[in-house]
Design a protein around this motif. Structure first.
Motif, PDB file in Angstrom:
ATOM      1  N   THR A 133      30.911  49.543  35.472  1.00 23.49           N
ATOM      2  CA  THR A 133      31.743  49.278  34.883  1.00 23.49           C
ATOM      3  C   THR A 133      32.070  50.100  33.525  1.00 23.49           C
ATOM      4  OG1 THR A 133      32.421  47.299  35.822  1.00 23.49           O
ATOM      5  CG2 THR A 133      33.721  47.899  33.798  1.00 23.49           C
ATOM      6  N   ALA A 134      30.366  50.584  33.039  1.00 21.34           N
ATOM      7  CA  ALA A 134      30.403  50.621  31.082  1.00 21.34           C
ATOM      8  C   ALA A 134      30.636  52.606  32.532  1.00 21.34           C
ATOM      9  CB  ALA A 134      29.480  50.117  31.242  1.00 21.34           C
ATOM     10  N   LEU A 135      29.918  52.611  33.382  1.00 23.18           N
ATOM     11  CA  LEU A 135      30.346  54.125  33.486  1.00 23.18           C
ATOM     12  C   LEU A 135      31.166  54.721  33.988  1.00 23.18           C
ATOM     13  CD1 LEU A 135      27.219  54.670  35.304  1.00 23.18           C
ATOM     14  CD2 LEU A 135      27.066  55.002  33.335  1.00 23.18           C
ATOM     15  N   GLY A 136      32.674  53.428  33.732  1.00 22.40           N
ATOM     16  CA  GLY A 136      33.752  54.006  34.920  1.00 22.40           C
ATOM     17  C   GLY A 136      34.183  53.591  35.740  1.00 22.40           C
ATOM     18  N   LEU A 137      33.703  52.688  36.504  1.00 22.91           N
ATOM     19  CA  LEU A 137      34.016  52.602  38.026  1.00 22.91           C
ATOM     20  C   LEU A 137      34.983  51.212  37.888  1.00 22.91           C
ATOM     21  CD1 LEU A 137      31.119  53.561  40.436  1.00 22.91           C
ATOM     22  CD2 LEU A 137      33.080  54.769  40.026  1.00 22.91           C
ATOM     23  N   ARG A 138      35.854  50.596  38.475  1.00 25.06           N
ATOM     24  CA  ARG A 138      36.704  50.177  38.204  1.00 25.06           C
ATOM     25  C   ARG A 138      37.178  49.210  39.067  1.00 25.06           C
ATOM     26  NH1 ARG A 138      38.538  53.278  33.346  1.00 25.06           N
ATOM     27  NH2 ARG A 138      37.172  52.076  31.741  1.00 25.06           N
ATOM     28  N   ARG A 139      37.518  49.211  40.207  1.00 22.31           N
ATOM     29  CA  ARG A 139      37.967  48.991  41.120  1.00 22.31           C
ATOM     30  C   ARG A 139      37.324  48.737  42.184  1.00 22.31           C
ATOM     31  NH1 ARG A 139      42.953  53.646  42.319  1.00 22.31           N
ATOM     32  NH2 ARG A 139      43.909  53.573  39.991  1.00 22.31           N
ATOM     33  N   ARG A 158      43.208  44.314  34.769  1.00 20.97           N
ATOM     34  CA  ARG A 158      44.022  45.024  34.442  1.00 20.97           C
ATOM     35  C   ARG A 158      44.815  45.378  36.082  1.00 20.97           C
ATOM     36  NH1 ARG A 158      42.419  48.520  29.690  1.00 20.97           N
ATOM     37  NH2 ARG A 158      42.174  47.779  28.918  1.00 20.97           N
ATOM     38  N   PRO A 159      45.688  45.149  36.196  1.00 25.27           N
ATOM     39  CA  PRO A 159      46.785  45.623  37.563  1.00 25.27           C
ATOM     40  C   PRO A 159      46.443  46.512  37.453  1.00 25.27           C
ATOM     41  CG  PRO A 159      48.742  44.064  36.314  1.00 25.27           C
ATOM     42  CD  PRO A 159      47.190  44.582  35.456  1.00 25.27           C
ATOM     43  N   TYR A 160      46.394  47.589  39.078  1.00 22.63           N
ATOM     44  CA  TYR A 160      47.269  48.989  39.678  1.00 22.63           C
ATOM     45  C   TYR A 160      47.866  48.797  40.612  1.00 22.63           C
ATOM     46  CZ  TYR A 160      43.177  49.226  42.035  1.00 22.63           C
ATOM     47  OH  TYR A 160      42.206  49.177  43.208  1.00 22.63           O
ATOM     48  N   ARG A 161      48.036  50.006  41.711  1.00 23.03           N
ATOM     49  CA  ARG A 161      49.294  49.648  42.250  1.00 23.03           C
ATOM     50  C   ARG A 161      48.677  51.815  43.171  1.00 23.03           C
ATOM     51  NH1 ARG A 161      54.849  49.684  44.662  1.00 23.03           N
ATOM     52  NH2 ARG A 161      54.888  48.663  46.174  1.00 23.03           N
ATOM     53  N   VAL A 162      49.021  51.661  44.328  1.00 18.09           N
ATOM     54  CA  VAL A 162      48.833  52.845  44.825  1.00 18.09           C
ATOM     55  C   VAL A 162      49.780  52.919  45.318  1.00 18.09           C
ATOM     56  CG1 VAL A 162      47.785  54.393  45.925  1.00 18.09           C
ATOM     57  CG2 VAL A 162      46.497  53.669  44.601  1.00 18.09           C
ATOM     58  N   THR A 210      49.805  45.685  44.640  1.00 15.43           N
ATOM     59  CA  THR A 210      49.469  45.359  43.640  1.00 15.43           C
ATOM     60  C   THR A 210      47.541  44.928  43.404  1.00 15.43           C
ATOM     61  OG1 THR A 210      51.581  45.822  42.402  1.00 15.43           O
ATOM     62  CG2 THR A 210      49.325  45.096  41.378  1.00 15.43           C
ATOM     63  N   ARG A 211      47.286  45.528  43.238  1.00 15.72           N
ATOM     64  CA  ARG A 211      45.364  45.496  43.301  1.00 15.72           C
ATOM     65  C   ARG A 211      45.009  45.031  41.626  1.00 15.72           C
ATOM     66  NH1 ARG A 211      43.251  46.600  48.233  1.00 15.72           N
ATOM     67  NH2 ARG A 211      44.778  47.577  49.373  1.00 15.72           N
ATOM     68  N   ASN A 212      44.019  44.262  40.883  1.00 16.81           N
ATOM     69  CA  ASN A 212      42.896  44.130  39.946  1.00 16.81           C
ATOM     70  C   ASN A 212      42.395  45.413  40.064  1.00 16.81           C
ATOM     71  OD1 ASN A 212      45.357  42.265  38.950  1.00 16.81           O
ATOM     72  ND2 ASN A 212      44.267  40.679  39.548  1.00 16.81           N
ATOM     73  N   GLU A 213      41.794  46.008  38.715  1.00 13.61           N
ATOM     74  CA  GLU A 213      40.927  47.094  38.623  1.00 13.61           C
ATOM     75  C   GLU A 213      40.138  46.017  37.005  1.00 13.61           C
ATOM     76  OE1 GLU A 213      41.911  50.883  37.273  1.00 13.61           O
ATOM     77  OE2 GLU A 213      42.635  50.246  34.994  1.00 13.61           O
ATOM     78  N   TYR A 214      38.553  46.377  37.009  1.00 17.65           N
ATOM     79  CA  TYR A 214      38.435  45.590  36.219  1.00 17.65           C
ATOM     80  C   TYR A 214      37.627  46.916  34.889  1.00 17.65           C
ATOM     81  CZ  TYR A 214      38.127  42.335  39.465  1.00 17.65           C
ATOM     82  OH  TYR A 214      38.745  40.932  40.821  1.00 17.65           O
TER      83      TYR A 214
END
Length: 141
Positions: free
Chosen positions: A24-30, A61-65, A70-74
């Motif tokens: 997550t610190a490296l930018g991967l959130r999903r 945080r919600p996101y939507r493709v 709608t899904r969450n990212e961390y």
């Protein structure tokens, strides 16, 4: 409220939790990104994400493709970011004691100068402490 190391280990004391914080610190959130990068089984990843979120290290945080639900990212909270020196220290230790002659998987660098970041012990007075010398552990029970 006093916390002991056992309390900390309940939250981040397994490989999956620390790998999730690192990724997550490296930018991967999903979820799918985290699963692919850590190799964690889906149920284990779900459990650790819930645990890290409940402990306040991650927030959603919600996101939507387009065309999907709608899904969450961390994302790391300040508490999660505070674990980065721990990850750096573990990486340093592994490089010195487990992987002689191999390059570390991740090298932490200072964004301003590009120098390598390492974890050290430092007193609140600012003096760097040699753990083989003048370190005293105070036990409070």
């Amino acid at each position: 409220m006093e916390h002991c190391i056992a309390d900390v280990l309940e939250v981040v004391g397994d490989r999956w939790a620390l790998l999730i914080v690192r990724e997550t610190a490296l930018g991967l959130r999903r979820f799918d990104q985290l699963q692919a990068s850590t190799g964690a089984p889906r149920q284990v990843l779900t459990d650790r994400l819930h645990r890290l979120t409940a402990a306040g290290l991650l927030e959603t945080r919600p996101y939507r493709v387009p065309g999907q639900r709608t899904r969450n990212e961390y994302v790391l909270t300040d508490a999660g970011i505070d674990l980065l020196p721990v990850l750096s220290a573990l990486s340093d230790w592994g490089e010195r004691h487990l992987a002689e002659g191999t390059l570390p998987e991740i090298v932490y660098r200072h964004s301003s100068c590009g120098g390598r970041v390492t974890a050290t012990l430092q007193c609140e007075c600012g003096e760097q402490i040699d753990p083989h010398g003048r370190l005293i552990a105070e036990v409070r029970r």
